[in-house]
Design a protein around this motif. Structure first.
Motif, short mmCIF file in Angstrom:
data_model
loop_
_atom_site.label_atom_id
_atom_site.label_comp_id
_atom_site.label_asym_id
_atom_site.label_seq_id
_atom_site.Cartn_x
_atom_site.Cartn_y
_atom_site.Cartn_z
N GLU A 35 46.84 41.96 43.34
CA GLU A 35 45.64 42.62 43.86
C GLU A 35 45.14 41.92 45.11
OE1 GLU A 35 43.83 45.34 42.98
OE2 GLU A 35 45.47 45.78 41.59
N GLU A 36 44.86 42.70 46.14
CA GLU A 36 44.34 42.16 47.39
C GLU A 36 42.98 41.49 47.15
OE1 GLU A 36 45.61 41.46 50.96
OE2 GLU A 36 46.62 43.11 49.92
N LEU A 37 42.77 40.34 47.75
CA LEU A 37 41.48 39.66 47.60
C LEU A 37 40.80 39.53 48.96
CD1 LEU A 37 42.48 36.76 45.18
CD2 LEU A 37 41.07 38.76 44.63
N LYS A 38 39.48 39.63 48.93
CA LYS A 38 38.72 39.36 50.15
C LYS A 38 38.59 37.85 50.31
CE LYS A 38 35.79 43.40 49.75
NZ LYS A 38 34.42 43.89 49.92
N GLU A 44 27.10 42.52 47.85
CA GLU A 44 27.54 43.90 48.06
C GLU A 44 28.76 44.26 47.23
OE1 GLU A 44 28.25 44.51 52.23
OE2 GLU A 44 26.22 43.81 52.71
N ASP A 45 29.55 43.25 46.88
CA ASP A 45 30.79 43.51 46.14
C ASP A 45 30.58 43.58 44.63
OD1 ASP A 45 32.64 43.27 48.43
OD2 ASP A 45 31.85 41.22 48.47
N ALA A 46 29.52 42.94 44.20
CA ALA A 46 29.35 42.76 42.75
C ALA A 46 28.11 43.47 42.27
CB ALA A 46 29.28 41.27 42.42
N SER A 47 28.24 44.76 41.97
CA SER A 47 27.07 45.43 41.45
C SER A 47 27.08 45.29 39.93
CB SER A 47 27.09 46.91 41.84
OG SER A 47 27.99 47.60 41.02
N PHE A 48 26.04 44.68 39.42
CA PHE A 48 25.93 44.60 37.97
C PHE A 48 24.47 44.53 37.59
CE2 PHE A 48 26.14 40.23 39.41
CZ PHE A 48 25.20 39.58 38.64
N ASP A 49 24.19 45.12 36.45
CA ASP A 49 22.86 45.05 35.90
C ASP A 49 22.91 44.00 34.80
OD1 ASP A 49 20.20 46.99 35.33
OD2 ASP A 49 20.94 45.82 33.62
N GLU A 50 22.12 42.97 34.93
CA GLU A 50 22.24 41.83 34.03
C GLU A 50 22.11 42.23 32.57
OE1 GLU A 50 19.99 38.42 35.24
OE2 GLU A 50 20.62 37.27 33.49
N ALA A 245 45.70 43.42 34.50
CA ALA A 245 45.02 44.68 34.17
C ALA A 245 45.81 45.46 33.12
CB ALA A 245 44.84 45.53 35.44
N GLN A 246 47.13 45.45 33.24
CA GLN A 246 47.95 46.15 32.24
C GLN A 246 47.83 45.48 30.88
OE1 GLN A 246 51.68 45.89 34.32
NE2 GLN A 246 51.55 47.99 35.09
N GLU A 247 47.81 44.16 30.87
CA GLU A 247 47.65 43.45 29.60
C GLU A 247 46.35 43.90 28.93
OE1 GLU A 247 47.02 39.23 29.97
OE2 GLU A 247 46.86 38.95 27.80
N LEU A 248 45.30 43.90 29.72
CA LEU A 248 43.98 44.29 29.22
C LEU A 248 44.01 45.74 28.72
CD1 LEU A 248 40.92 43.47 29.14
CD2 LEU A 248 40.73 44.46 31.43
N ALA A 249 44.54 46.63 29.54
CA ALA A 249 44.50 48.06 29.23
C ALA A 249 45.35 48.40 28.01
CB ALA A 249 44.99 48.86 30.44
N PHE A 250 46.59 47.93 27.97
CA PHE A 250 47.47 48.32 26.87
C PHE A 250 46.99 47.70 25.56
CE2 PHE A 250 51.00 48.65 30.31
CZ PHE A 250 50.52 49.90 30.68
N THR A 406 35.59 41.22 37.35
CA THR A 406 35.39 41.73 35.99
C THR A 406 35.24 43.25 36.04
OG1 THR A 406 34.33 39.63 35.39
CG2 THR A 406 33.98 41.48 33.90
N ASN A 407 34.44 43.73 37.02
CA ASN A 407 34.28 45.18 37.20
C ASN A 407 35.61 45.84 37.56
OD1 ASN A 407 31.56 44.80 36.78
ND2 ASN A 407 30.99 44.99 38.94
N ARG A 408 36.34 45.20 38.44
CA ARG A 408 37.62 45.78 38.90
C ARG A 408 38.60 45.92 37.72
NH1 ARG A 408 42.92 43.49 39.13
NH2 ARG A 408 42.10 41.52 39.92
N LEU A 409 38.67 44.88 36.89
CA LEU A 409 39.60 44.94 35.75
C LEU A 409 39.17 46.00 34.75
CD1 LEU A 409 40.24 41.14 35.51
CD2 LEU A 409 42.04 42.85 35.73
N GLU A 410 37.87 46.13 34.56
CA GLU A 410 37.37 47.16 33.64
C GLU A 410 37.77 48.54 34.17
OE1 GLU A 410 33.12 47.14 32.88
OE2 GLU A 410 33.35 48.51 31.19
N ALA A 411 37.59 48.75 35.47
CA ALA A 411 37.92 50.05 36.05
C ALA A 411 39.42 50.35 35.95
CB ALA A 411 37.47 50.09 37.52
#
Lengths: 553, 141
Positions: A35-38, A44-50, A245-250, A406-411
């Motif tokens: 996965e490409e990293l900045k 701006e990259d991390a939108s989360f509601d605590e 991500a595949q580990e998580l998803a499967f 964390t958001n990216r992996l969830e998505a």
């Protein structure tokens, strides 16, 4: 155009300008999964509601951990996977590990046991006692735990296809020690779905295998309430080459399939979901791994509460075991593996694992030696006692980078859930080879990246040394006498047991296969009658459909 | 002159379920222009030799990570010989201690590849060996 007009004092713009005009290292700035990293993460990259996305430790959605106290209450369980040779040899290793401060047992079985074959089966040739301990009957199980009180230890058994049979041996061994099933604590891996996907030790086809699993869940809900009936495992999926991500998803897709099956069998989700636990890999990409663990907790909590309607908070929790990545170890300069394992262990702890196995440095060469195993255990003890990382709960929360990943992996996991559903569900995705192909594709992609030098591995494609040939470390070998001794023990067992009782117990299993009554209780009875693993498995092979691997290449 | 394609069988003998290496090597050999048959898991030595004979391959590659290589690899060799395929280029890989690699290489195996071997090295090595063999066959013919 005059040059001075564009001058800015905005810090962000200044930084971007500095970055873009600078000479950067000529490497791929990507995660281990590609996965490409900045270069920098900001708010701006991390939108989360605590409250909604993180919660408090021990509270929905458990992103910050499943316990309110985490390691302030109790450290993770240091649980080294062990097993080799005969039951008597492994029993000695268990006592060694317990004496050195290990707090739980974890049994590795050999391939014949994993495949439901007795040690004297023709197909077991050369495999007996090699990658784990050979257990062919209750007699072997009794030897394995000789002098270890089964009412006091917690035991994890890595067994899948024949898991219901091995659990029956364990229950019978406990009963013979005077310990009731109600008092035993531990886990069977029993995650058959990932066997078809990655680890490849199955007994029968998916549908009958899933029926045996629901039978076990139902039996344990009634009789062995402290036993974890499935350890839903991403480890083998990852080791087979998947991305994080595949580990998580499967893994979570498999978990949801077990929940669906339990509910379809008429069980209340809260009667069995609290006994489901998880098992993940901790690989070398430090932050991606930590985020994977955090994402796993949040996804599962949301699914179980909101989609499956579970009411008991214990049903929402991902409690998990972690093992450091075997595939990250190298045969070249094997001492470096101690360092790799230590970083991976740190990621697991910062990700909030409940228990941990650290690999030994010599595992790409053979089974670990006692010295290597001790260093691996000491690695965890140093982490727990010296680094002070266990003092603060989920210390990386709120980091822009950590929350963004964390958001990216969830998505990414959600996208896979959708695709699996569109393809008809997990079992059809196994039968068509979809999941296996996805894993294989990632494995080949990674291998190519290493061979191109885009991903670097110290001692393999950089910092190599002349004479990185055969390393001079001691190897642990299994004496072929183990196989002969197992043949002798099985011969003796078959000639001394009550043959009529054993035969009746096997026929009771056959009848249950046909009439749909609970198989688990029949397995326990057959264990007590000293029916062997191979004999019981043979009845299942005769009664149920066989699994045929789909061709994916 | 048409260039002959190298035909390879990748086999997984025994009960070992680790197939990442075998499948990765199979894919890479295919990328190098070889025809590759992968047996799938849980094969007996006889099943592998039978497949090698039926597919009439030039190369048989065995992969094993379970420690059963000393019991199973020589049996595959014997089963190949019994089917008149004793002349295939026989190679292997997996979790195999160096002493065992040496002893297999002195016992009918052309080459054993240890963990960390670049897959392109395996492909190149097979291509070079097979070129030598094809040349010899050409001279004899």
């Amino acid at each position: 155009m005059s040059g001075a007009a564009e001058t800015t004092t905005d810090p962000r713009a200044l930084w971007e300008e500095a970055l873009n005009s600078a000479k950067l290292r000529d490497v791929d700035f990507t995660t281990l999964s590609g996965e490409e990293l900045k270069a920098l993460y900001t708010s701006e990259d991390a939108s989360f509601d605590e409250e909604r996305d993180l919660g408090m430790p021990g509270q929905f959605p458990f992103t910050r951990g499943v316990h309110p106290t985490m390691y302030r209450g109790r450290l993770w369980t240091m649980r080294q996977f062990a097993g080799f040779g005969s039951a008597a040899q492994t029993n000695e290793r268990f006592k060694f590990l317990l004496a050195h401060g290990q707090t739980g047992l974890s049994v590795a079985f050999d391939f014949p046991t994993l495949m439901g074959r007795d040690s004297d089966d023709e197909l077991s040739l050369g495999e007996v006692g090699q990658v784990g301990v050979a257990i062919s009957s209750l007699a072997d199980m009794e030897t394995l735990f000789d002098g270890i009180p089964l009412g006091e230890v917690s035991t994890s058994m890595t067994i899948n296809g024949p898991a219901p049979i091995l659990l029956a041996f364990y229950i019978a061994a406990a009963e013979n020690q005077g310990v009731a099933p109600e008092a035993i604590r531990g886990t069977v891996q029993n995650d058959i779905l990932k066997e078809y996907q990655a680890q490849h030790a199955w007994l029968v086809a998916p549908e009958p295998a899933l029926r045996m699993i629901t039978d076990m869940m139902s039996y344990c809900a009634d009789r062995a309430p402290q036993w974890n009936t499935i350890s839903i495992s991403g480890y083998h999926i990852r080791e087979a080459g998947s991305t994080a991500a595949q580990e998580l998803a499967f893994t979570l897709a498999n978990g949801m399939e077990y929940v669906r099956r339990g509910v379809a069998a008429g069980m209340d989700v809260d009667s069995f979901a609290p006994r489901l636990s998880f098992f993940f890999d901790s690989h070398l990409d430090f932050f991606e791994e930590i985020c994977k663990f955090r994402a796993a907790r949040r996804i599962w909590a949301r699914k179980l509460r909101d989609e499956f309607g579970a009411k008991d908070p214990k049903s929402w929790m991902v409690r998990f075991h972690t093992q450091t990545a075997g595939v990250s170890l190298t045969a070249q300069q094997p001492e470096n593996n101690i360092v790799r394992t230590a970083y991976e262990a740190l990621a697991a702890v910062l990700g909030g694992t409940q228990s941990l196995h650290t690999n030994s440095m010599d595992e790409t060469l053979s089974l670990p030696t006692e010295k290597a195993v001790k260093i691996a255990l000491r690695t965890q003890q140093i982490l727990a006692e010296e680094t002070e990382v266990a003092n603060v709960i989920d210390p990386l929360a709120g980091s822009y980078f950590v929350e963004a990943q964390t958001n990216r992996l969830e998505a990414e996991a959600e996208a896979y859930f959708q695709e699996i559903e569109e393809r008809g569900g997990v079992v059809p995705c196994i039968e068509s080879g979809f999941i296996q192909s996805e894993i294989h594709r990632s494995a080949v992609k990674y291998q190519r990246a290493v061979e191109r030098g885009d991903k670097r591995v110290v001692g393999v494609n950089c910092y190599t040394e002349e004479g990185d040939g055969p390393p001079e470390i001691d190897l642990h070998r299994i004496d072929p006498a183990v196989e002969r001794e197992q043949h002798r023990r099985l011969g003796e067992l078959r000639s001394t047991r009550d043959e009529k009782g054993a035969g009746e117990a096997l026929e009771a299993i056959r009848a249950a296969c046909r009439d749909g009554s609970n198989l688990q209780a029949r397995f326990v009875a057959a264990a007590h009658a000293y029916c062997t693993l191979g004999e019981i498995a043979q009845v299942l092979r005769e009664e149920f459909d066989q699994y045929k691997e789909p061709k994916i290449l | 002159m048409t260039e002959r394609r190298i035909r390879v069988l990748i086999g997984k003998p025994g009960l070992d379920g680790h197939d990442r290496g075998a499948k990765t090597v199979a894919s890479v050999l295919r990328d190098h222009g070889m025809e590759v048959v992968y047996t799938g898991l849980h094969q007996t030595p006889a099943m592998i030799a039978e497949a090698a004979a039926q597919e009439d391959v030039d190369v048989v590659g065995l992969s094993l990570l379970s420690g059963a290589h000393m019991a199973l690899f020589p049996r595959v060799r014997d089963e190949l010989t019994a089917r008149g395929k004793g002349d295939v280029l026989l190679v292997g890989g997996g979790i195999i201690p160096h002493d065992d690699m040496d002893s297999l290489e002195g016992d009918g195996f052309a080459k054993l590849f240890g963990p960390g071997t670049p897959t392109t090295d395996i492909a190149t090595w097979i291509q070079e060996e097979m070129e030598k063999r094809f040349e010899r066959e050409g001279e004899e013919a």
